[in-house]
Design a protein around this motif. Structure first.
Motif, short mmCIF file in Angstrom:
data_model
loop_
_atom_site.label_atom_id
_atom_site.label_comp_id
_atom_site.label_asym_id
_atom_site.label_seq_id
_atom_site.Cartn_x
_atom_site.Cartn_y
_atom_site.Cartn_z
N THR A 5 59.19 28.79 113.83
CA THR A 5 57.78 29.19 113.71
C THR A 5 57.67 30.57 113.08
N TYR A 6 58.49 31.50 113.55
CA TYR A 6 58.48 32.85 113.00
C TYR A 6 58.77 32.83 111.49
N PHE A 7 59.82 32.12 111.11
CA PHE A 7 60.22 32.11 109.71
C PHE A 7 59.20 31.38 108.86
N LYS A 8 58.63 30.30 109.38
CA LYS A 8 57.59 29.57 108.64
C LYS A 8 56.37 30.46 108.39
N GLU A 9 55.95 31.20 109.42
CA GLU A 9 54.80 32.10 109.25
C GLU A 9 55.10 33.20 108.23
N LEU A 10 56.31 33.69 108.23
CA LEU A 10 56.71 34.70 107.25
C LEU A 10 56.66 34.12 105.83
N LEU A 11 57.18 32.91 105.67
CA LEU A 11 57.16 32.25 104.36
C LEU A 11 55.74 31.94 103.90
N GLU A 12 54.89 31.51 104.83
CA GLU A 12 53.49 31.22 104.48
C GLU A 12 52.77 32.49 104.05
N GLN A 13 53.06 33.59 104.72
CA GLN A 13 52.46 34.87 104.34
C GLN A 13 52.88 35.28 102.93
N ILE A 14 54.15 35.11 102.63
CA ILE A 14 54.66 35.44 101.29
C ILE A 14 54.01 34.53 100.24
N LYS A 15 53.91 33.24 100.56
CA LYS A 15 53.30 32.30 99.62
C LYS A 15 51.83 32.63 99.37
N SER A 16 51.12 33.01 100.41
CA SER A 16 49.70 33.35 100.22
C SER A 16 49.55 34.64 99.42
N LYS A 26 65.09 42.49 102.56
CA LYS A 26 65.11 41.05 102.81
C LYS A 26 63.76 40.42 102.47
N PHE A 27 62.70 41.14 102.75
CA PHE A 27 61.36 40.66 102.42
C PHE A 27 61.21 40.52 100.91
N GLN A 28 61.76 41.46 100.16
CA GLN A 28 61.70 41.38 98.69
C GLN A 28 62.48 40.18 98.17
N ILE A 29 63.60 39.87 98.80
CA ILE A 29 64.38 38.69 98.40
C ILE A 29 63.57 37.43 98.67
N LEU A 30 62.90 37.37 99.81
CA LEU A 30 62.06 36.22 100.11
C LEU A 30 60.92 36.11 99.10
N LYS A 31 60.35 37.24 98.72
CA LYS A 31 59.26 37.24 97.74
C LYS A 31 59.72 36.77 96.37
N SER A 32 61.01 36.89 96.08
CA SER A 32 61.51 36.48 94.77
C SER A 32 61.69 34.97 94.65
N LEU A 33 61.57 34.24 95.77
CA LEU A 33 61.66 32.78 95.70
C LEU A 33 60.47 32.22 94.95
N ASN A 34 60.69 31.15 94.20
CA ASN A 34 59.58 30.54 93.47
C ASN A 34 58.73 29.70 94.43
N PRO A 35 57.50 29.35 94.03
CA PRO A 35 56.60 28.62 94.93
C PRO A 35 57.15 27.29 95.44
N SER A 36 57.90 26.58 94.62
CA SER A 36 58.45 25.30 95.09
C SER A 36 59.52 25.52 96.17
N ASP A 37 60.34 26.57 96.02
CA ASP A 37 61.33 26.89 97.06
C ASP A 37 60.62 27.26 98.37
N LEU A 38 59.55 28.05 98.25
CA LEU A 38 58.78 28.43 99.44
C LEU A 38 58.17 27.20 100.12
N THR A 39 57.63 26.30 99.32
CA THR A 39 57.03 25.08 99.87
C THR A 39 58.07 24.23 100.59
N LEU A 40 59.23 24.07 99.98
CA LEU A 40 60.31 23.30 100.61
C LEU A 40 60.77 23.94 101.92
N ALA A 41 60.90 25.25 101.91
CA ALA A 41 61.34 25.95 103.12
C ALA A 41 60.28 25.85 104.22
N ILE A 42 59.01 25.98 103.85
CA ILE A 42 57.93 25.88 104.84
C ILE A 42 57.90 24.47 105.45
#
Length: 136
Positions: A121-132, A38-54
């Motif tokens: 909050t949990y999911f946002k922190e996970l997405l921010e970690q992936i984006k960084s 699941k983490f790998q799937i999240l990592k496959s999102l592009n930066p704009s998708d990550l920004t929108l989700a965050i």
């Protein structure tokens, strides 16, 4: 979980009902291999998708954060109940019973919304970690 379903849910899921995130990323945990996939799937999102989700998770956090309203609400409830007690000469026992019932009801509602905030909050922190990590 696949990337298409994930993108769809990040954009269209009801902000009051984060069951998709709770199901895919349960509080109780799950096997490491499943989490890694699941983490790998999240990592496959592009930066704009990550920004929108965050930003969506940030909005959900802010809209369900009742900490600022709790103080004002409790003062208003206390004032209203005190006014009723003075105007109608309520017995003190009735006053305490009504005040306790209202506070317990509000506490139940706030507790339910608190679970939404914790998940967002949990999911946002996970997405921010992936984006960084992607930015490195």
């Amino acid at each position: 979980m696949n990337k298409t379903i994930l993108k769809h849910n990040l954009v269209q899921m009801d902000s009051r009902d984060l069951k998709y995130i709770q199901k895919e990323f349960p509080h109780s945990g799950e096997p490491y291999s499943e989490q890694k996939r699941k983490f790998q799937i999240l990592k496959s999102l592009n930066p704009s998708d990550l920004t929108l989700a965050i930003s969506r998770m940030t909005r959900i956090e802010a809209s369900f954060d009742h900490t600022k309203m709790w103080t004002v609400g409790s003062v208003l409830i206390g004032t209203c109940l005190l006014s009723l007690r003075i105007m109608f000469s309520f017995n003190l026992l009735w006053y305490i019973l009504i005040a306790t019932s209202i506070c317990l009801l509000l506490l139940f509602i706030v507790r339910k919304d608190r679970d939404i905030v914790i998940t967002a909050t949990y999911f946002k922190e996970l997405l921010e970690q992936i984006k960084s990590e992607k930015g490195k």
